[in-house]
Scaffold this active site. Structure first.
Site, short mmCIF file in Angstrom:
data_model
loop_
_atom_site.label_atom_id
_atom_site.label_comp_id
_atom_site.label_asym_id
_atom_site.label_seq_id
_atom_site.Cartn_x
_atom_site.Cartn_y
_atom_site.Cartn_z
N TYR A 61 -5.92 2.98 4.19
CA TYR A 61 -6.20 3.35 5.58
C TYR A 61 -7.66 3.74 5.83
CZ TYR A 61 -5.18 7.98 3.54
OH TYR A 61 -5.16 9.10 2.74
N HIS A 120 -5.03 12.07 -0.02
CA HIS A 120 -4.26 13.20 0.49
C HIS A 120 -3.69 14.03 -0.65
CE1 HIS A 120 -1.56 15.52 3.00
NE2 HIS A 120 -0.53 15.09 2.29
N ARG A 141 -12.17 14.74 3.80
CA ARG A 141 -11.38 14.75 2.58
C ARG A 141 -11.80 13.54 1.74
NH1 ARG A 141 -5.95 13.04 4.03
NH2 ARG A 141 -6.49 11.08 3.02
#
Length: 388
Positions: free
Chosen positions: A291, A282, A278
């Site tokens: 992160y 998100h 990805r």
């Protein structure tokens, strides 16, 4: 008073028990054929891609480019307030496009919330695919007409639905296979395990595609599962697991095609894990820099599904600079139409709240509908009085 006790030795001897030794245990199914290969299957740059239908390769490429542009345009619409949220699938386009193109007209697609590209490649109106994310009524399209289940925001709840539909189709004798999409985070949900177990026991004609993009929001896969791969989970349910390079559109189409035909022959379900990434956050509400680092993202950008397929096509002489420009121009035209239609204020009817809830409206719904009509009429009357 001292409490008496009886030791084990003082218990009366039981009747002699001499069990017959059980027969040697053997697994009901040889697990070896169910295990995935050690490395993800790849087609680009191999004889498998060289033998692929040129028309299919060009169709895959066109949809990949269009899908990438769809992602960037939808993300921009969130910044303009035209969408409440958008979960981009940039970097995962090969999984979604291949999933849509492998389906026959009678088959069903069960997407997750990130799979807007799959439903658009399946033939759904690009604006209708965004209706749920826009906050409009219901899901925005007729699932039965398009054979596309509603885009599912709750994780993995679409998987048992896919199994149920596929099992029902098999009982009726219909030539239907269900393809259910889920992310790596969804494999941690109970619905995932229940769906796979029922599908294997019933030998339902369903294929599960796990798009392993590395993260469940901010949680990396290593903190979700200790399995060697997500495809290895298949053997525990008695179905084959396949591992594929999720950025290789030809490989994903091939593996899914084999799984779909296996299900169509009555041989049961397959779990396919597509290893992808990805690239975007998100959703537009997420800060992925908290992160993961930029170097990791850049490494995956070098394995971009569009560039990989574009290289194969140009190497074989199936695509040139003019063809690349034509595909990009068509994608821009799609984005312009999408932008124009999404910028128009939707015509909303409050009475749609009561549509498509039940085949026949209940007494409670009829009562609520009448109450809302009365309130709207009264509000309209007050407005007319103010104007006077």
């Amino acid at each position: 008073m001292k409490k008496s006790s009886t030791s084990v030795q003082e218990l009366p001897a039981a009747a002699a028990y001499r069990p017959t030794p059980p027969p040697a245990w053997r697994p009901r199914t040889d697990p070896a054929p169910l295990l995935p290969d050690p490395e993800p299957y790849r087609a680009l740059g191999t004889d498998a891609a060289a033998d692929a239908d040129p028309a299919l390769l060009l169709r895959l490429y066109t949809e990949l480019v269009r899908g990438r542009r769809y992602n960037t345009q939808a993300t921009a619409l969130t910044k303009q307030g035209r969408l409440a949220v958008y979960p981009s699938s940039t970097g995962q386009e090969a999984c979604e496009v291949a999933a849509a193109l492998v389906l026959r007209a009678q088959d069903w697609l069960f997407p997750s919330y990130r799979d807007t590209l799959a439903v658009v490649a399946r033939g759904l109106d690009p604006v209708q695919a965004l209706t749920l994310l826009r906050g409009d009524w219901h899901t925005g399209y007729d699932p039965h007409e398009h054979r596309v289940a509603p885009l599912s925001t709750p994780l993995a709840t679409q998987l048992p639905h896919a199994v149920g539909l596929a099992h029902a189709a098999r009982l009726k004798g219909d030539d239907v296979v269900a393809l259910a999409l889920v992310g790596d985070g969804g494999t941690s949900e109970g619905d995932f395990h229940e769906a796979l177990n029922f599908a294997a026991v019933w030998r339902a004609p369903v294929v599960f595609l796990v798009q392993n993009n590395g993260f469940a929001i901010s949680v990396p896969l290593a903190k979700q599962s200790a399995a060697p791969s997500l495809a290895h989970k298949a053997v525990g349910y008695g179905m084959p697991g396949r591992l594929v390079d999720g950025n290789d559109a030809v490989a994903v189409h091939t593996v899914l095609g084999q799984a779909m035909e296996r299900a169509r022959r009555g041989e049961g379900p397959t779990l396919v894990e597509a290893v992808t990434y990805r690239v975007d956050a998100h959703t537009n509400a997420d800060d992925a820099t908290r992160y993961r680092d930029a170097q990791e993202v850049d490494t995956w950008r070098a394995h971009d599904p569009i560039r990989l397929l574009e290289h194969e096509l140009t190497r074989r002489g199936l695509l040139d600079e003019e063809g690349i420009a034509e595909v990009a121009e068509a994608a821009e035209e799609m984005a312009a139409r999408l932008r124009e239609r999404m910028n128009a204020e939707p015509a909303l009817d409050p009475m749609d709240l009561f549509a498509h809830v039940h085949a026949e409206r209940t007494s409670q719904l009829r009562e609520q509908e009448a109450q809302l009509r009365a309130e709207l009429a009264a509000s309209a009357g007050e407005g007319a009085g103010d104007q006077r």
